[in-house]
Design a protein around this motif. Structure first.
Motif, PDB file in Angstrom:
ATOM      1  N   HIS A  67       0.813  -1.264  -0.141  1.00 37.41           N
ATOM      2  CA  HIS A  67       0.166  -0.152   0.167  1.00 37.41           C
ATOM      3  C   HIS A  67       0.862   1.193  -0.152  1.00 37.41           C
ATOM      4  CE1 HIS A  67      -4.225   1.762   1.292  1.00 37.41           C
ATOM      5  NE2 HIS A  67      -3.368   2.803   1.001  1.00 37.41           N
ATOM      6  N   HIS A  69       1.511   4.890  -2.517  1.00 38.83           N
ATOM      7  CA  HIS A  69       0.927   5.502  -3.601  1.00 38.83           C
ATOM      8  C   HIS A  69       1.842   6.492  -4.746  1.00 38.83           C
ATOM      9  CE1 HIS A  69      -3.324   5.106  -1.955  1.00 38.83           C
ATOM     10  NE2 HIS A  69      -2.647   5.469  -0.846  1.00 38.83           N
ATOM     11  N   LYS A 174      -6.774  -1.012  -7.007  1.00 31.98           N
ATOM     12  CA  LYS A 174      -6.979  -0.391  -5.946  1.00 31.98           C
ATOM     13  C   LYS A 174      -8.603   0.519  -6.119  1.00 31.98           C
ATOM     14  CE  LYS A 174      -7.190   2.421  -2.090  1.00 31.98           C
ATOM     15  NZ  LYS A 174      -6.421   3.142  -1.414  1.00 31.98           N
ATOM     16  N   HIS A 238      -6.335  -0.487   5.375  1.00 30.65           N
ATOM     17  CA  HIS A 238      -6.143   0.100   6.961  1.00 30.65           C
ATOM     18  C   HIS A 238      -6.827  -0.923   7.975  1.00 30.65           C
ATOM     19  CE1 HIS A 238      -5.073   3.845   5.158  1.00 30.65           C
ATOM     20  NE2 HIS A 238      -6.180   3.806   4.262  1.00 30.65           N
ATOM     21  N   ASP A 295       1.174   3.339   3.214  1.00 33.54           N
ATOM     22  CA  ASP A 295       0.524   4.815   2.967  1.00 33.54           C
ATOM     23  C   ASP A 295       1.622   5.779   2.407  1.00 33.54           C
ATOM     24  OD1 ASP A 295      -1.940   5.316   1.956  1.00 33.54           O
ATOM     25  OD2 ASP A 295      -2.862   5.747   3.924  1.00 33.54           O
TER      26      ASP A 295
HETATM   27 ZN   LIG Z   1      -3.638   4.541   0.712  1.00 35.54          ZN
END
Ligand SMILES: [Zn+2]
Length: 334
Positions: A67, A69, A174, A238, A295
């Protein structure tokens, strides 16, 4: 009309202004180097050494981060402005720790020893996903250690461009139900879930109601998708925060349901959506279904915080090895 004397004076002033700009640029670069040595959130070599020590101590060859980006620069700038502008829905500051140019972000993940990382991106409106997917294909082509990632929106034609992206090599998708605000049960998505399940391509879904609930977040809507496509490999982002227990239920019911650790257990997240200690035995039991996610780069704290938060759970080295590397290798066929 400017006299020759006036021209010479202007030239002198321009040249001295250019020299001042050069000096300022040099000072800024020096300051950046010094800052990176003392600021843990600023690409610090010390942080890279600590991250490497973490996986080396576990006897791993590195990390796999499911995860992270990467997005077109104009889209990422908007995402950063959204968080830094206090619109992240968390009611407090969310400074971006790794606000760096793309090549520096990639270099930093490599310095951390992240062997493979995703390039998750997602649309907030119709007509955008296919364009994001073409950018992501280019990013994957120039970044061999990035997992070729793609996305979709609830819109006519989604099944076709998802199949096309898989044909072009996409191996991870995603879906962001909070940002996209679409219903995962939408009929335009039935072909999408079907194609993903058939091709055994995993999809990271932000379906928990954190940091703020959306119309279609929570376990209900995606449960209906799973009931219809029980073999889908869905990675709940998450860990489903804040509905941790309900999403662990889904992982226990469906063999394809996994959960990523993104932001969970960090001090920042514990203040927003604390993970109930009573659920820890279920985390241990779900060892094969939990995948490291961070993240990066959109986090308000150093990357190392995520790893230290996982270690603090005290679930043992075997659990950490599965979560930080081995599960992703299996799920993604790396
Ligand atoms: Zn994210």
């Amino acid at each position: 009309m400017v006299s020759p004397v006036g021209n010479a004076a202007i030239r002198d002033r321009l040249q001295s202004a250019l020299r001042a700009a050069d000096r300022a640029g040099r000072l800024r670069r020096e300051a950046a180097v010094l800052l990176s040595a003392v600021d843990p959130a600023g690409a610090a070599p010390a942080e890279a050494a600590a991250v490497v020590a973490f996986w080396q101590d576990l006897g791993l060859p590195g990390l796999v981060d499911i995860h992270t980006h990467f997005m077109p620069p104009n889209v990422l700038a908007k995402v950063w402005a959204f968080f830094e502008g206090g619109r992240g829905g968390v009611g407090r500051a969310w400074p971006i720790a790794y606000r760096l140019p793309e090549e520096e972000r990639v270099a930093l993940l490599r310095a951390f020893g992240v062997r493979r990382f995703s390039a998750l991106l997602y649309p907030h409106k119709p007509g955008m996903a296919a364009w994001l997917n073409s950018w992501a294909a280019g990013f994957a082509a120039r970044t061999p250690d990035a997992l070729h990632s793609a996305t979709f929106f609830a819109e006519p034609g989604a099944g076709a461009y998802v199949a096309e992206a898989i044909g072009a090599g996409a191996r991870l998708f995603k879906a962001h139900l909070q940002v996209g605000a679409y219903d995962p049960r939408d009929e335009t998505l039935d072909a999408v879930w079907g194609v993903l399940a058939e091709a055994r391509v995993p999809v990271v879904v932000h379906c928990g109601s954190g940091p703020a609930p959306g119309r279609f977040t929570g376990p209900g809507p995606v449960s209906a998708v799973l009931a219809r496509h029980p073999r889908l490999t869905m990675i709940v982002a998450h860990l489903g925060a804040p509905e941790y227990g309900e999403f662990l239920d889904l992982a226990e019911r469906y063999p394809g349901v996994h959960l990523d650790t993104t932001m969970v257990f960090t001090g920042f997240m514990e203040r927003l959506a604390p993970f109930p200690p009573a659920l820890r035995p279920r985390l241990a039991a779900a060892a094969g279904r939990i995948l490291l996610g961070s993240d990066f780069p959109n986090i308000p704290y150093p990357y190392l915080d995520q790893l230290e938060a996982l270690a603090r759970l005290d679930l043992g080295a075997a659990w950490l090895r599965a979560v930080c590397h081995d599960n992703a290798v299996r799920v993604l066929g790396l």
